[in-house]
Motif scaffolding. Structure first.
Motif, mmCIF file in Angstrom:
data_model
loop_
_atom_site.group_PDB
_atom_site.id
_atom_site.type_symbol
_atom_site.label_atom_id
_atom_site.label_comp_id
_atom_site.label_asym_id
_atom_site.label_seq_id
_atom_site.Cartn_x
_atom_site.Cartn_y
_atom_site.Cartn_z
ATOM 1 N N GLU A 249 0.844 -1.204 0.000
ATOM 2 C CA GLU A 249 0.000 0.000 0.000
ATOM 3 C C GLU A 249 0.881 1.256 0.000
ATOM 4 N N LEU A 250 1.954 1.228 0.805
ATOM 5 C CA LEU A 250 2.847 2.389 0.873
ATOM 6 C C LEU A 250 3.506 2.642 -0.485
ATOM 7 N N THR A 251 3.926 1.561 -1.131
ATOM 8 C CA THR A 251 4.607 1.714 -2.415
ATOM 9 C C THR A 251 3.655 2.256 -3.476
ATOM 10 N N ARG A 252 2.445 1.707 -3.538
ATOM 11 C CA ARG A 252 1.501 2.146 -4.582
ATOM 12 C C ARG A 252 1.058 3.588 -4.370
ATOM 13 N N LEU A 253 0.787 3.946 -3.091
ATOM 14 C CA LEU A 253 0.202 5.265 -2.841
ATOM 15 C C LEU A 253 1.248 6.351 -2.648
ATOM 16 N N ASP A 254 2.369 5.973 -2.089
ATOM 17 C CA ASP A 254 3.424 6.921 -1.750
ATOM 18 C C ASP A 254 2.873 8.172 -1.058
#
Ligand code: URA
Length: 428
Positions: free
Chosen positions: A347-352
């Motif tokens: 989730e962190l990687t996709r949303l940044d």
């Protein structure tokens, strides 16, 4: 076999009438087919003095559970009432199943009442599109319309469109999700008159639950501009589906569903909680139960619109122990939080996101990799992996405080923390 045709998904009057007639005629649940629309068989006639009493609480439960998006609910609720009539007490399995449906409906009702937003049209009508998880609009439409006295409004959902104006409440067919506000207005311009022309008086809905209405700061209007629910990021939707079969930690063995985060893929602010609770597991969305209602209120007071944030959890499955027919929350252990980091990372990687709000100790541990002291470390922004982060209390902590003064104090501090995170996100 007797075929009962209800007038709609929440045809409360039709279901009650049929249930009464069929129970009094001694018809077994196995001999009844429940359907919405279509051809129906005649119901057994009732003697003039036919008496049928059902405990009021059971009827109230059925009124909630009938709004669940579960095709077997009409049969389940018939069995619930028939068993109570025959044996003086409802069948425990039917009761537990109806209670689970009612819980999910209550959570979804809360979301509808607090998340619906309207777009004002040039002629003054208020227009909204929303996709409830369950069939909760019919029971709540009058209540929602009463918040905007004297104004015409239309609420479109995929199942049903409700229009409230001088002609009262009228219902018509639902519409697919519009791409954005402009598409919704475009639909109304092109189809609005036709939608009003085909609308007919809504079937009598089940009674609206008397959930405590969210306290609204007096300076904020009850009806604001529409923001359509976010579209799912396809990569995260695929990860969420995959997480359903996750075996990285023992929580999966409890058989709960994976509840992924939700929010727009360009959200600048990400809120991380601990894990889904009982209601989140049933409805499949984060923060929709009591802690979620507390969070919604705090966000609103902090001037943040939840639909513009991404809300997720450190752990994606509900960890509980079963006790006395209830599922009691258990905090995840360090190893379980660590194992679930795999999904949070995606989730962190996709949303940044630019700013993270860590709600409580488990979220703190997930992101910092160590135990945190929320009391000592809260409210102070720090840099974390190229973004800003802020630790604050978990809303469940507030719900557990026995003392009203302490609760008010902690709540105010949480609102201040959220407002600070909002300001950081606006400038980061
Ligand atoms: N508590 C959490 O931490 N997350 C939820 O989604 C619900 C309750």
């Amino acid at each position: 076999m007797i075929r009962v045709a209800l007038a709609g998904e929440t045809d409360w009057a039709g279901w009650r009438q049929a249930t009464r007639a069929l129970v009094l005629a001694g018809i077994d649940a196995a001999g009844i087919v429940w359907q919405v629309g279509g051809p129906a068989d005649a119901l057994p006639g009732l003697a003039a003095d036919a008496g049928f009493t059902v405990p009021r609480a059971l009827l109230a439960l059925a009124g909630q559970a009938i709004q669940a998006r579960d095709p077997s609910r009409f049969d389940l609720l018939f069995r619930l009432i028939a068993s109570a009539h025959a044996a003086g007490a409802p069948d425990p399995a039917a009761l537990a199943a109806a209670q689970a449906l009612a819980r999910a409906v209550r959570a979804d009702t809360h979301r509808l009442r607090t998340q619906l937003r309207f777009l004002p049209l040039p002629d003054g009508r208020l227009l909204s599109w929303y996709a409830p998880a369950h069939f909760v609009l019919a029971a709540n439409a009058a209540l929602i319309a009463a918040r905007a006295p004297g104004r015409a409004l239309s609420i479109a959902t995929p199942d049903l469109t409700v229009h409230a104006d001088a002609d009262g409440l009228r219902c018509g067919p639902g519409i697919d999700a519009p791409a954005d506000d402009a598409a919704l207005v475009g639909w109304w311009r092109a189809q609005g008159s036709a939608a009003l022309a085909v609308a007919t008086p809504c079937p009598a809905p089940p009674p609206a639950e008397t959930l405590e209405e969210m306290a609204r700061p007096p300076d904020r209007p009850a009806l604001a501009a529409v923001v359509l629910p976010p579209r799912a990021d396809p990569a995260l939707a695929a990860a969420a589906a995959e997480a359903g079969a996750c075996m990285r930690c023992p929580i999966a063995a409890l058989g709960t569903s994976a509840v992924f985060g939700e929010g727009p893929s360009d959200a600048r602010l990400m809120l991380i909680g601990e894990q889904p609770g009982d209601q989140e597991d049933v409805i499949g969305r984060p923060f929709v139960g009591p802690a979620g209602q507390m969070l919604d209120r705090a966000l609103e007071e902090a001037g943040l619109d939840r639909r513009l944030l991404y809300v997720t959890n450190a752990v994606k499955h509900f960890k509980f122990v079963a006790r006395g027919g209830r599922r009691i929350h258990q905090s995840p252990e360090a190893g379980e939080i660590e194992a679930c980091r795999f999904w949070l990372e995606q989730e962190l990687t996709r949303l940044d996101p630019r700013v993270l709000v860590l709600l409580g100790g488990s979220a703190g541990r997930a992101m910092l990799g160590r135990p945190v002291s929320v009391g000592r470390e809260r409210g102070r922004p720090f840099a974390l992996g190229g973004r800003m982060a802020l630790l604050t209390v978990h809303p469940s902590f507030l719900l557990r405080l026995p003392d009203a003064a302490a609760q008010a104090r902690e709540y105010a501090a949480m609102v201040a923390d959220l407002a600070l995170a909002g300001r950081l996100a606006a400038t980061a």
